[in-house]
Design a protein around this motif. Structure first.
Motif, mmCIF file in Angstrom:
data_model
loop_
_atom_site.group_PDB
_atom_site.id
_atom_site.type_symbol
_atom_site.label_atom_id
_atom_site.label_comp_id
_atom_site.label_asym_id
_atom_site.label_seq_id
_atom_site.Cartn_x
_atom_site.Cartn_y
_atom_site.Cartn_z
ATOM 1 N N CYS A 30 0.804 -1.230 0.000
ATOM 2 C CA CYS A 30 0.000 0.000 0.000
ATOM 3 C C CYS A 30 0.834 1.277 0.000
ATOM 4 C CB CYS A 30 -0.989 -0.007 1.152
ATOM 5 S SG CYS A 30 -0.237 -0.064 2.793
ATOM 6 N N THR A 31 2.075 1.224 0.442
ATOM 7 C CA THR A 31 2.920 2.420 0.453
ATOM 8 C C THR A 31 3.699 2.594 -0.842
ATOM 9 O OG1 THR A 31 4.588 1.124 1.596
ATOM 10 C CG2 THR A 31 3.205 2.555 2.965
ATOM 11 N N ALA A 106 -5.404 1.896 1.305
ATOM 12 C CA ALA A 106 -5.194 3.336 1.470
ATOM 13 C C ALA A 106 -6.398 4.145 1.004
ATOM 14 C CB ALA A 106 -3.937 3.768 0.727
ATOM 15 N N GLY A 107 -7.211 3.545 0.146
ATOM 16 C CA GLY A 107 -8.411 4.232 -0.336
ATOM 17 C C GLY A 107 -8.127 5.061 -1.568
ATOM 18 N N PRO A 108 -9.116 5.739 -2.076
ATOM 19 C CA PRO A 108 -10.447 5.839 -1.483
ATOM 20 C C PRO A 108 -11.312 4.609 -1.722
ATOM 21 C CG PRO A 108 -10.367 7.167 -3.474
ATOM 22 C CD PRO A 108 -8.979 6.606 -3.262
ATOM 23 N N VAL A 117 -11.282 1.177 4.527
ATOM 24 C CA VAL A 117 -10.207 2.098 4.158
ATOM 25 C C VAL A 117 -9.453 2.475 5.434
ATOM 26 C CG1 VAL A 117 -9.689 4.418 3.312
ATOM 27 C CG2 VAL A 117 -11.372 3.006 2.114
ATOM 28 N N ASP A 140 -10.532 6.406 7.543
ATOM 29 C CA ASP A 140 -10.628 7.008 6.205
ATOM 30 C C ASP A 140 -10.147 8.454 6.282
ATOM 31 O OD1 ASP A 140 -11.183 7.600 3.604
ATOM 32 O OD2 ASP A 140 -13.326 7.115 3.711
ATOM 33 N N ARG A 143 -5.898 9.011 1.362
ATOM 34 C CA ARG A 143 -4.869 8.099 0.859
ATOM 35 C C ARG A 143 -3.463 8.489 1.311
ATOM 36 N NH1 ARG A 143 -4.796 4.278 -2.932
ATOM 37 N NH2 ARG A 143 -2.884 3.902 -4.123
ATOM 38 N N ASP A 144 -3.122 9.748 1.143
ATOM 39 C CA ASP A 144 -1.771 10.193 1.503
ATOM 40 C C ASP A 144 -1.477 9.958 2.977
ATOM 41 O OD1 ASP A 144 -1.356 10.993 -1.110
ATOM 42 O OD2 ASP A 144 -1.650 13.130 -0.698
ATOM 43 N N ARG A 147 -0.934 6.291 3.930
ATOM 44 C CA ARG A 147 0.376 5.832 3.491
ATOM 45 C C ARG A 147 1.507 6.420 4.350
ATOM 46 N NH1 ARG A 147 0.951 4.644 -2.359
ATOM 47 N NH2 ARG A 147 2.274 6.477 -2.516
#
Length: 165
Positions: A30-31, A106-108, A117, A140, A143-144, A147
């Motif tokens: 995910c990162t 990480a989403g969305p 999420v 939620d 995303r940033d 991570r």
């Protein structure tokens, strides 16, 4: 690129690992390589960063890290078992002493009722020691931030396992 907090934390990881003669490998989903990227922002990181694996797709987890396809089919990529297998596979495919892994949402999108999420599973494998796991529920938060929180907590796991906090 990274916040002052993350840069300072990465610097501490590099300094501590260098002092203890510890090499690190990352196995990231995910990162997308941000843990290795943060570490290598530090001058002199080549003394402690052996390599990093970005295994975003399940095929890469299987082909590069040796994660069992049956495990991926049964519990899914975002799971404790897969995080552990990723860390152990990275350790086996490197010269490192410590491997840290992460897999999450990480989403969305991509969430399910059981895997929302912000859910991230991290693991740390160390030669001669039991593999550790952490389940992080960041929520939620975007995303940033999911991570970057994962990067922070992975670096903290490394520090905790090198005798520094």
């Amino acid at each position: 690129m990274f916040s002052d907090e993350l840069q300072a934390l990465a610097g501490k990881v590099v300094q501590t690992c260098k002092a203890r003669g510890v090499m690190v490998v990352t196995a990231e989903s995910c990162t997308g390589g941000l843990i290795a990227g943060c570490l290598t922002e530090v001058a002199g990181a080549s003394a402690v960063v052996d390599r990093g694996f970005v295994t975003y797709h399940n095929d890469a987890k299987r082909d590069v890290l040796g994660v069992d396809q049956g495990l991926l089919d049964t519990v899914g990529a975002v799971s404790e078992d897969v995080a552990r297998a990723m860390a152990e596979g990275a350790l086996g495919a490197s010269r490192a002493d410590i491997a840290v892994s992460c897999t999450g949402i990480a989403g969305p999108g991509g969430a399910t009722p059981d895997k929302p999420v912000g859910l991230v599973h991290m693991a740390l494998a160390r030669r001669g020691a039991a593999t550790q796991h952490r389940r992080m529920a960041y929520g939620d938060v975007g995303r940033d931030l999911v991570r970057l929180n994962t990067v922070r907590d992975a670096l903290r796991m490394i520090l905790e396992n090198t005798g520094d906090t």
